[in-house]
Scaffold this active site. Structure first.
Site, PDB file in Angstrom:
ATOM      1  N   LYS A 183       0.844  -1.389   0.140  1.00 36.24           N
ATOM      2  CA  LYS A 183      -0.130   0.040   0.156  1.00 36.24           C
ATOM      3  C   LYS A 183       0.906   1.270   0.074  1.00 36.24           C
ATOM      4  O   LYS A 183       2.261   1.291   0.393  1.00 36.24           O
ATOM      5  CB  LYS A 183      -0.756  -0.046   1.322  1.00 36.24           C
ATOM      6  N   PHE A 233     -16.068   3.032   6.629  1.00 34.74           N
ATOM      7  CA  PHE A 233     -14.570   3.532   5.960  1.00 34.74           C
ATOM      8  C   PHE A 233     -14.413   3.474   4.718  1.00 34.74           C
ATOM      9  O   PHE A 233     -13.067   3.667   4.363  1.00 34.74           O
ATOM     10  CB  PHE A 233     -13.466   2.685   7.039  1.00 34.74           C
ATOM     11  N   ARG A 293      -0.493 -14.819   4.522  1.00 36.09           N
ATOM     12  CA  ARG A 293      -1.595 -14.165   5.389  1.00 36.09           C
ATOM     13  C   ARG A 293      -0.472 -14.125   6.851  1.00 36.09           C
ATOM     14  O   ARG A 293      -0.525 -13.218   7.624  1.00 36.09           O
ATOM     15  CB  ARG A 293      -2.651 -14.898   5.637  1.00 36.09           C
ATOM     16  N   THR A 310      -4.574  -7.837  10.755  1.00 35.73           N
ATOM     17  CA  THR A 310      -4.851  -6.608  10.128  1.00 35.73           C
ATOM     18  C   THR A 310      -4.550  -5.422  10.961  1.00 35.73           C
ATOM     19  O   THR A 310      -3.916  -4.411  10.447  1.00 35.73           O
ATOM     20  CB  THR A 310      -6.368  -6.535   9.965  1.00 35.73           C
ATOM     21  N   ARG A 314       3.247  -6.703   9.531  1.00 28.63           N
ATOM     22  CA  ARG A 314       2.549  -5.605  10.190  1.00 28.63           C
ATOM     23  C   ARG A 314       3.186  -5.485  11.372  1.00 28.63           C
ATOM     24  O   ARG A 314       3.280  -4.352  11.965  1.00 28.63           O
ATOM     25  CB  ARG A 314       1.327  -5.919  10.045  1.00 28.63           C
ATOM     26  N   ASN A 331      -1.781  -0.190   7.333  1.00 26.96           N
ATOM     27  CA  ASN A 331      -0.967  -1.430   7.826  1.00 26.96           C
ATOM     28  C   ASN A 331      -0.240  -1.857   6.579  1.00 26.96           C
ATOM     29  O   ASN A 331       0.018  -3.368   6.574  1.00 26.96           O
ATOM     30  CB  ASN A 331      -2.158  -2.382   8.138  1.00 26.96           C
ATOM     31  N   HIS A 385      -1.868  -5.395   1.499  1.00 27.29           N
ATOM     32  CA  HIS A 385      -2.985  -6.138   1.225  1.00 27.29           C
ATOM     33  C   HIS A 385      -2.507  -7.538   0.734  1.00 27.29           C
ATOM     34  O   HIS A 385      -1.569  -7.814   0.061  1.00 27.29           O
ATOM     35  CB  HIS A 385      -3.871  -5.649   0.314  1.00 27.29           C
TER      36      HIS A 385
END
Length: 149
Positions: free
Chosen positions: A9, A57, A85, A91, A102, A112, A115
């Site tokens: 991101k 959001f 993952r 998350t 993260r 964070n 994705h």
């Protein structure tokens, strides 16, 4: 061979973490088969996050992902969706384990860093949304036989 979609991101790109994030998936033994550096359009962002359209959001999520370039990737390997993952972490970075992306670098839930597809079916949909078939490279690193039975 299973594939997953990952996107670094804007916060991960702006903080100079692209190389570190890619390194974690390479050293795990996964194969990079697609890579793009792009500024996400509002339309693509709304499609990608469509499941959140009715959430409060949604607007800020679209605004954030379109605010700066992202690195979109497709990785391949045995169990890559579930493994990615785990590498990414929870998350919310505040509850992510140390050693995860993260957990090590995340600041808050809105920033964070990355994705990752949450299931093989979702991965297929996200890959089709972000990449054309001809943008994915079918190849095998020489080390592959040493990683898989």
């Amino acid at each position: 061979m299973e594939r997953t979609f990952l996107a670094i991101k804007p916060d991960g790109v702006q903080r100079g973490l692209v190389g570190e994030i890619i390194r974690r998936f390479e050293t795990k033994g996964f194969t990079l088969v697609g890579l793009k550096f792009l500024k996400v359009s509002k339309e693509l962002a709304e499609q990608h996050y469509g499941v959140h359209r009715e959430r409060p959001f949604f607007g800020s999520l679209v605004e954030f992902i379109t605010s700066s370039p992202v690195v979109a990737m497709v990785w391949e390997g045995d169990g890559v969706v579930a493994s990615a993952r785990k590498i990414i972490g929870a998350t919310n970075p505040l509850t992510s384990e140390p050693g995860t992306i993260r957990g090590d670098f995340g600041i808050n839930i809105g920033r964070n860093l990355i994705h990752g597809s949450d299931a093989p079916e979702t991965a297929q949909q996200e890959i089709a949304l972000w990449f054309k078939d001809e943008e994915l490279v079918n190849w095998q690193p020489h080390i592959t036989p040493w990683l898989h039975e």
